[in-house]
Design a protein around this motif. Structure first.
Motif, mmCIF file in Angstrom:
data_model
loop_
_atom_site.group_PDB
_atom_site.id
_atom_site.type_symbol
_atom_site.label_atom_id
_atom_site.label_comp_id
_atom_site.label_asym_id
_atom_site.label_seq_id
_atom_site.Cartn_x
_atom_site.Cartn_y
_atom_site.Cartn_z
ATOM 1 N N ASN A 34 0.835 -1.195 0.000
ATOM 2 C CA ASN A 34 0.000 0.000 0.000
ATOM 3 C C ASN A 34 0.872 1.249 0.000
ATOM 4 O OD1 ASN A 34 -1.446 2.190 2.061
ATOM 5 N ND2 ASN A 34 -2.811 1.353 0.509
ATOM 6 N N VAL A 35 0.504 2.206 -0.840
ATOM 7 C CA VAL A 35 1.129 3.524 -0.838
ATOM 8 C C VAL A 35 0.046 4.528 -0.461
ATOM 9 C CG1 VAL A 35 2.247 5.313 -2.214
ATOM 10 C CG2 VAL A 35 2.835 2.904 -2.590
ATOM 11 N N THR A 36 0.276 5.236 0.637
ATOM 12 C CA THR A 36 -0.698 6.211 1.114
ATOM 13 C C THR A 36 -0.320 7.593 0.607
ATOM 14 O OG1 THR A 36 -1.064 4.906 3.123
ATOM 15 C CG2 THR A 36 -1.810 7.188 3.144
ATOM 16 N N LEU A 37 -1.207 8.197 -0.170
ATOM 17 C CA LEU A 37 -0.980 9.535 -0.701
ATOM 18 C C LEU A 37 -1.335 10.553 0.375
ATOM 19 C CD1 LEU A 37 -2.587 8.969 -4.212
ATOM 20 C CD2 LEU A 37 -0.153 8.891 -3.619
ATOM 21 N N LEU A 38 -0.428 11.489 0.612
ATOM 22 C CA LEU A 38 -0.528 12.437 1.724
ATOM 23 C C LEU A 38 -0.490 13.863 1.174
ATOM 24 C CD1 LEU A 38 -0.349 12.562 4.970
ATOM 25 C CD2 LEU A 38 2.095 12.944 4.571
ATOM 26 N N PRO A 39 -1.638 14.418 0.777
ATOM 27 C CA PRO A 39 -1.626 15.768 0.213
ATOM 28 C C PRO A 39 -1.300 16.836 1.260
ATOM 29 C CG PRO A 39 -3.883 14.969 0.456
ATOM 30 C CD PRO A 39 -2.988 13.812 0.778
ATOM 31 N N ASN A 40 -0.442 17.784 0.867
ATOM 32 C CA ASN A 40 -0.082 18.905 1.741
ATOM 33 C C ASN A 40 -1.220 19.915 1.804
ATOM 34 O OD1 ASN A 40 3.094 18.933 0.063
ATOM 35 N ND2 ASN A 40 2.586 17.828 1.932
ATOM 36 N N ASN A 41 -1.300 20.613 2.919
ATOM 37 C CA ASN A 41 -2.241 21.719 3.030
ATOM 38 C C ASN A 41 -1.561 23.033 2.667
ATOM 39 O OD1 ASN A 41 -4.437 23.302 3.588
ATOM 40 N ND2 ASN A 41 -4.131 23.291 5.802
ATOM 41 N N VAL A 42 -0.611 23.438 3.500
ATOM 42 C CA VAL A 42 0.119 24.680 3.270
ATOM 43 C C VAL A 42 1.586 24.309 3.104
ATOM 44 C CG1 VAL A 42 0.614 26.997 4.154
ATOM 45 C CG2 VAL A 42 -1.527 25.862 4.760
ATOM 46 N N PRO A 43 2.039 23.996 1.881
ATOM 47 C CA PRO A 43 3.432 23.588 1.703
ATOM 48 C C PRO A 43 4.373 24.746 2.024
ATOM 49 C CG PRO A 43 2.352 23.870 -0.427
ATOM 50 C CD PRO A 43 1.289 24.015 0.606
ATOM 51 N N PRO A 44 5.315 24.562 2.948
ATOM 52 C CA PRO A 44 6.144 25.678 3.392
ATOM 53 C C PRO A 44 7.158 26.149 2.355
ATOM 54 C CG PRO A 44 6.133 23.879 5.001
ATOM 55 C CD PRO A 44 5.531 23.351 3.735
ATOM 56 N N HIS A 45 7.588 25.290 1.437
ATOM 57 C CA HIS A 45 8.722 25.608 0.575
ATOM 58 C C HIS A 45 8.362 25.774 -0.899
ATOM 59 C CE1 HIS A 45 11.142 24.900 4.051
ATOM 60 N NE2 HIS A 45 10.848 23.621 4.104
ATOM 61 N N ARG A 46 7.083 25.941 -1.202
ATOM 62 C CA ARG A 46 6.714 26.075 -2.615
ATOM 63 C C ARG A 46 5.448 26.922 -2.724
ATOM 64 N NH1 ARG A 46 6.055 20.527 -5.219
ATOM 65 N NH2 ARG A 46 8.024 20.149 -4.128
ATOM 66 N N PRO A 47 5.112 27.391 -3.941
ATOM 67 C CA PRO A 47 3.905 28.201 -4.096
ATOM 68 C C PRO A 47 2.653 27.455 -3.628
ATOM 69 C CG PRO A 47 5.277 28.330 -6.067
ATOM 70 C CD PRO A 47 5.874 27.264 -5.198
ATOM 71 N N GLN A 48 1.661 28.221 -3.207
ATOM 72 C CA GLN A 48 0.418 27.617 -2.721
ATOM 73 C C GLN A 48 -0.356 26.975 -3.871
ATOM 74 O OE1 GLN A 48 -0.044 27.516 0.751
ATOM 75 N NE2 GLN A 48 2.060 28.143 0.325
ATOM 76 N N PRO A 49 -1.073 25.893 -3.601
ATOM 77 C CA PRO A 49 -1.805 25.185 -4.657
ATOM 78 C C PRO A 49 -2.862 26.070 -5.318
ATOM 79 C CG PRO A 49 -1.707 23.897 -2.629
ATOM 80 C CD PRO A 49 -1.220 25.253 -2.288
ATOM 81 N N GLU A 50 -3.094 25.835 -6.611
ATOM 82 C CA GLU A 50 -4.190 26.513 -7.301
ATOM 83 C C GLU A 50 -5.523 25.878 -6.943
ATOM 84 O OE1 GLU A 50 -3.932 27.158 -11.484
ATOM 85 O OE2 GLU A 50 -1.818 27.706 -11.411
ATOM 86 N N ALA A 51 -5.554 24.565 -6.887
ATOM 87 C CA ALA A 51 -6.784 23.853 -6.534
ATOM 88 C C ALA A 51 -6.962 23.869 -5.018
ATOM 89 C CB ALA A 51 -6.722 22.421 -7.037
ATOM 90 N N SER A 52 -8.198 23.895 -4.578
ATOM 91 C CA SER A 52 -8.481 23.860 -3.140
ATOM 92 C C SER A 52 -8.173 22.473 -2.577
ATOM 93 C CB SER A 52 -9.952 24.192 -2.888
ATOM 94 O OG SER A 52 -10.781 23.138 -3.378
ATOM 95 N N ALA A 53 -8.122 22.387 -1.268
ATOM 96 C CA ALA A 53 -7.904 21.087 -0.632
ATOM 97 C C ALA A 53 -8.988 20.098 -1.046
ATOM 98 C CB ALA A 53 -7.879 21.250 0.885
ATOM 99 N N ARG A 54 -10.236 20.550 -1.056
ATOM 100 C CA ARG A 54 -11.346 19.662 -1.427
ATOM 101 C C ARG A 54 -11.191 19.173 -2.859
ATOM 102 N NH1 ARG A 54 -15.491 20.029 -4.445
ATOM 103 N NH2 ARG A 54 -15.192 22.256 -4.809
ATOM 104 N N GLN A 55 -10.809 20.056 -3.759
ATOM 105 C CA GLN A 55 -10.637 19.668 -5.163
ATOM 106 C C GLN A 55 -9.483 18.685 -5.328
ATOM 107 O OE1 GLN A 55 -10.249 23.712 -6.552
ATOM 108 N NE2 GLN A 55 -12.227 23.640 -7.609
ATOM 109 N N ARG A 56 -8.402 18.914 -4.623
ATOM 110 C CA ARG A 56 -7.253 18.016 -4.765
ATOM 111 C C ARG A 56 -7.557 16.627 -4.214
ATOM 112 N NH1 ARG A 56 -2.874 19.910 -1.850
ATOM 113 N NH2 ARG A 56 -4.078 21.534 -0.815
ATOM 114 N N VAL A 57 -8.325 16.555 -3.144
ATOM 115 C CA VAL A 57 -8.734 15.250 -2.621
ATOM 116 C C VAL A 57 -9.667 14.554 -3.612
ATOM 117 C CG1 VAL A 57 -10.063 14.084 -0.815
ATOM 118 C CG2 VAL A 57 -8.403 15.836 -0.199
ATOM 119 N N GLU A 58 -10.566 15.299 -4.226
ATOM 120 C CA GLU A 58 -11.472 14.715 -5.219
ATOM 121 C C GLU A 58 -10.678 14.161 -6.398
ATOM 122 O OE1 GLU A 58 -14.903 13.233 -6.643
ATOM 123 O OE2 GLU A 58 -14.587 14.171 -4.687
#
Length: 214
Positions: A34-58
């Motif tokens: 099993n590989v568990t995908l762990l999406p970041n919320n507020v990545p400290p070292h890179r630009p903020q995501p364009e997609a929202s957290a909800r969209q990225r989980v979807e």
């Protein structure tokens, strides 16, 4: 001895075939169930995501819905603070116990900037690092002291499977030239991303207008 367990952290903005194929290759190489995908919320070292957290989980759910290798861990999305990897690894180690082999999958680009991570020298106290190759990145760290740390902790497959933490495995995976930055650029300009993204992800992006030209 428990089997090696692996978490794959990233912004996943969006999840793409490079992520998925690399994880599948690593799972075969290292005998991971099993590989568990762990999406970041507020990545400290890179630009903020364009997609929202909800969209990225979807997008993650759509990408992995028919592949039993993968699962999703949303704990970092439930924090309002930056996603410090060391905090997550501390929690994961407490959950899996002291003896279970635990791995965190990163790209070569992340390894080359690891000395910018919070409490980076403690990371191997909690897990192994599995490093996937990325085309266009140097093979050696620019800081000789950090490179010495990487070399000192270099591990092989049996060590990853038999020891709970402490190793760095430089995986000989395929060089996937797909990048989320390039995919977003293509989507901004209305270009096709066929073969770069799972079809279900392409359909969701087209239906919602996500990543449309900004």
């Amino acid at each position: 001895m428990s089997k090696l367990r692996a978490w794959f952290g990233g912004t996943f903005d969006p999840i793409h075939n490079g992520h998925l194929n690399c994880a599948r290759e690593l799972a075969t190489l290292l005998d991971i169930d099993n590989v568990t995908l762990l999406p970041n919320n507020v990545p400290p070292h890179r630009p903020q995501p364009e997609a929202s957290a909800r969209q990225r989980v979807e997008l993650l759910k759509l990408a992995i819905h028919d592949d039993p290798l993968f699962s999703i861990d949303t704990r970092e999305l439930e924090r309002d603070t930056p996603s410090w990897t060391i905090d997550t690894l501390t929690l994961l180690r407490a959950e899996v116990g002291e003896t279970t082999p635990l791995a965190f999958i990163i790209g070569q680009d992340s390894l080359l900037s690891i000395n910018r991570w919070e409490r980076w020298q403690e990371i191997l106290d909690y897990c192994h690092l599995i490093v996937a190759q990325r085309p266009g990145y140097a093979s050696q760290h620019s800081d000789s002291k950090v490179q010495a740390w990487i070399t000192r902790h270099n591990a092989n497959v049996p060590q990853l499977q038999q020891q709970p933490c402490g190793g760095i495995f430089l995986a000989d995976t395929g060089l996937y030239t797909i990048s989320a930055t390039d995919i977003r650029r293509r989507l901004h300009h209305g270009l096709s991303c066929q073969n770069l993204l799972p079809d279900s992800v392409i359909d969701y992006i087209a239906t919602t207008g996500l990543y449309r030209h900004r």
